[in-house]
Design a protein around this motif. Structure first.
Motif, PDB file in Angstrom:
ATOM      1  N   VAL A 100      23.742  43.282 -28.925  1.00 45.66           N
ATOM      2  CA  VAL A 100      22.707  44.311 -29.053  1.00 45.66           C
ATOM      3  C   VAL A 100      23.286  45.610 -28.466  1.00 45.66           C
ATOM      4  O   VAL A 100      23.948  45.579 -27.425  1.00 45.66           O
ATOM      5  N   GLY A 149      16.421  37.123 -30.305  1.00 47.20           N
ATOM      6  CA  GLY A 149      17.852  37.352 -30.531  1.00 47.20           C
ATOM      7  C   GLY A 149      18.692  36.120 -30.214  1.00 47.20           C
ATOM      8  O   GLY A 149      19.844  36.038 -30.641  1.00 47.20           O
ATOM      9  N   TYR A 154      15.855  32.688 -34.756  1.00 48.03           N
ATOM     10  CA  TYR A 154      16.062  33.034 -36.176  1.00 48.03           C
ATOM     11  C   TYR A 154      15.764  31.829 -37.062  1.00 48.03           C
ATOM     12  O   TYR A 154      16.052  30.679 -36.686  1.00 48.03           O
ATOM     13  N   HIS A 180      11.872  47.725 -35.865  1.00 50.92           N
ATOM     14  CA  HIS A 180      12.060  47.876 -34.420  1.00 50.92           C
ATOM     15  C   HIS A 180      10.838  48.564 -33.806  1.00 50.92           C
ATOM     16  O   HIS A 180      10.532  48.364 -32.633  1.00 50.92           O
ATOM     17  N   LEU A 204      23.576  39.861 -34.641  1.00 50.01           N
ATOM     18  CA  LEU A 204      24.117  39.240 -33.429  1.00 50.01           C
ATOM     19  C   LEU A 204      24.718  37.888 -33.729  1.00 50.01           C
ATOM     20  O   LEU A 204      25.661  37.446 -33.074  1.00 50.01           O
TER      21      LEU A 204
HETATM   22  C1  LIG Z   1      16.045  42.505 -32.639  1.00 47.99           C
HETATM   23  C2  LIG Z   1      17.231  42.239 -31.748  1.00 47.99           C
HETATM   24  C3  LIG Z   1      17.230  40.783 -31.315  1.00 47.99           C
HETATM   25  C4  LIG Z   1      18.535  42.462 -32.514  1.00 47.99           C
HETATM   26  O1  LIG Z   1      18.634  43.664 -33.114  1.00 47.99           O
HETATM   27  C5  LIG Z   1      17.228  43.146 -30.506  1.00 47.99           C
HETATM   28  O2  LIG Z   1      17.181  44.482 -30.863  1.00 47.99           O
HETATM   29  C6  LIG Z   1      16.055  42.822 -29.548  1.00 47.99           C
HETATM   30  O3  LIG Z   1      14.964  43.165 -29.789  1.00 47.99           O
HETATM   31  N1  LIG Z   1      16.343  42.107 -28.450  1.00 47.99           N
HETATM   32  C7  LIG Z   1      15.333  41.612 -27.557  1.00 47.99           C
HETATM   33  C8  LIG Z   1      15.246  42.325 -26.263  1.00 47.99           C
HETATM   34  C9  LIG Z   1      15.027  43.816 -26.431  1.00 47.99           C
HETATM   35  O4  LIG Z   1      13.872  44.231 -26.643  1.00 47.99           O
HETATM   36  O5  LIG Z   1      16.015  44.549 -26.374  1.00 47.99           O
END
Ligand SMILES: CC(C)(CO)[C@@H](O)C(=O)NCCC(=O)O
Ligand SMILES: Nc1ncnc2c1ncn2[C@@H]1O[C@H](COP(=O)(O)OP(=O)(O)OP(=O)(O)O)[C@@H](O)[C@H]1O
Length: 320
Positions: A100, A149, A154, A180, A204
């Motif tokens: 990430v 992640g 997934y 996002h 990832l």
């Molecule tokens: C969506 C993922 C897993 C990958 O892009 C990442 O951006 C994410 O949301 N990770 C979880 C922890 C965080 O909010 O950063």
């Protein structure tokens, strides 16, 4: 120019290493098919990159990939002629892996633009594996929302099926989408992949072998469908810093939207925001990098090693 071979006394390295000058020289004299404005549009927030970096790192990579696509098509045609089977074109699949906030999205988008400018690969689609995350409601019910992640968050069977369908030459294959902003998969919308020349698959988890609930090794891996793979690599302290900086920048922009999942962080002070971002890193993204992502680096055909200022300082290309 001869590339340095990375090796330890006991094990010869499977990689040839190129420093910036050696790598850049591979695409000397090639025209850059994008300008500073386009680059700014496609670069991930916080990813410091300029046209010189594109010329030094990504243009030679795109040239190498174009060469590989052309050669693999030739091989495919020769084999089809030998077998007397159809010579239908199948997409060339490039996986882009890494932590990430390491810059996978920028790498993948740059490859898309640079490859689309090559004569043999005008149609390049980009899919991120984020869309294959289970919806938040499912993760919450399973107590996995705080592990987003990690491999088990997934739908790996759906991802495998998607890629198998693309690689079997089927047209109009759907991939789910992720936002996002809402921090969730997007219901009722999909991305359609319809027989491109190249598919860039970014995420990832792309180099992970996966495991089955019964502990047996699966018969088919995602990587069985890859023609090439790139791992974007950097020291964890640097990536954490980039994550924190991006979080601070998003607080002033995306988080301000009242519909954003992270809106509750919009009014944090700088210190509070740094603390929150470091907390998320320590609880989720850091452990995921250490346990599940970094161990897949050695499966990549090419590794981009980044320095603290985001620039790529070394390129490793598998020779074995
Ligand atoms: C969506 C993922 C897993 C990958 O892009 C990442 O951006 C994410 O949301 N990770 C979880 C922890 C965080 O909010 O950063
Ligand atoms: N909470 C958020 N709200 C809005 N946009 C976000 C948020 N988190 C990430 N983004 C943006 O979404 C895009 C992809 O982010 P994503 O998390 O997939 O990238 P990454 O895998 O963390 O890192 P990278 O692509 O830099 O390797 C980036 O442009 C990023 O700036």
């Amino acid at each position: 120019m001869v590339a340095v071979t990375v090796s330890t006394r006991s094990h010869p390295s499977p990689y040839a290493a190129f420093d910036r000058a050696q790598w850049r020289a591979l695409a000397d004299g090639q025209e850059l098919p994008l300008d500073a404005e386009e680059l700014a549009r496609l670069a991930t927030l916080g990813d410091r990159i300029d046209l010189d970096e594109v010329r030094t790192v990504y243009l030679p990579l795109a040239r190498l990939l174009a060469l590989q696509v052309t050669a693999s098509r030739r091989l495919w045609t020769a084999q089809s002629e030998f077998l007397g089977t159809s010579t239908a074109k199948v997409p060339y699949v490039i996986a882009v892996a890494g932590s990430v906030a390491v810059g996978k999205s920028t790498t993948a988008r740059l490859l898309q633009v640079l490859l689309a400018a090559q004569p043999d690969t005008p149609r390049v689609d980009l899919v991120t594996t984020d869309g294959f995350l289970y919806p938040n409601a499912t993760l919450e019910a399973r107590g996995q929302l705080g592990r987003k992640g990690f491999p088990e968050t997934y739908d790996r069977r759906a991802l495998l099926r998607f890629l198998a369908d693309v690689k079997s030459g089927r047209g109009s294959v759907s991939a789910p989408l992720y936002s996002h902003q809402s921090y969730d998969v997007v219901p009722d919308r999909a991305q359609v992949v319809d027989g491109p020349d190249v598919l860039v698959l970014e995420g990832l988890n792309v180099l992970q072998a996966g495991s089955r609930a019964d502990g047996r090794v699966p018969e088919v891996f995602l990587s069985d469908f890859f023609d090439f793979s790139v791992y974007v690599d950097a020291g964890e302290a640097d990536v954490e810093q980039w994550y924190v900086e991006r979080f601070l920048a998003l607080r002033r922009t995306a988080f301000q939207d009242s519909g954003a999942y992270f809106h509750r962080f919009a009014d944090l002070t700088d210190d509070e925001a740094v603390g929150t971002a470091r907390g998320i890193w320590a609880a989720v993204n850091g452990p995921n990098l250490r346990h599940n992502i970094a161990p897949t680096r050695s499966r990549a055909r090419l590794v981009l090693q980044k320095a603290a200022d985001h620039s790529v300082r070394r390129v490793l290309l598998r020779k074995l």
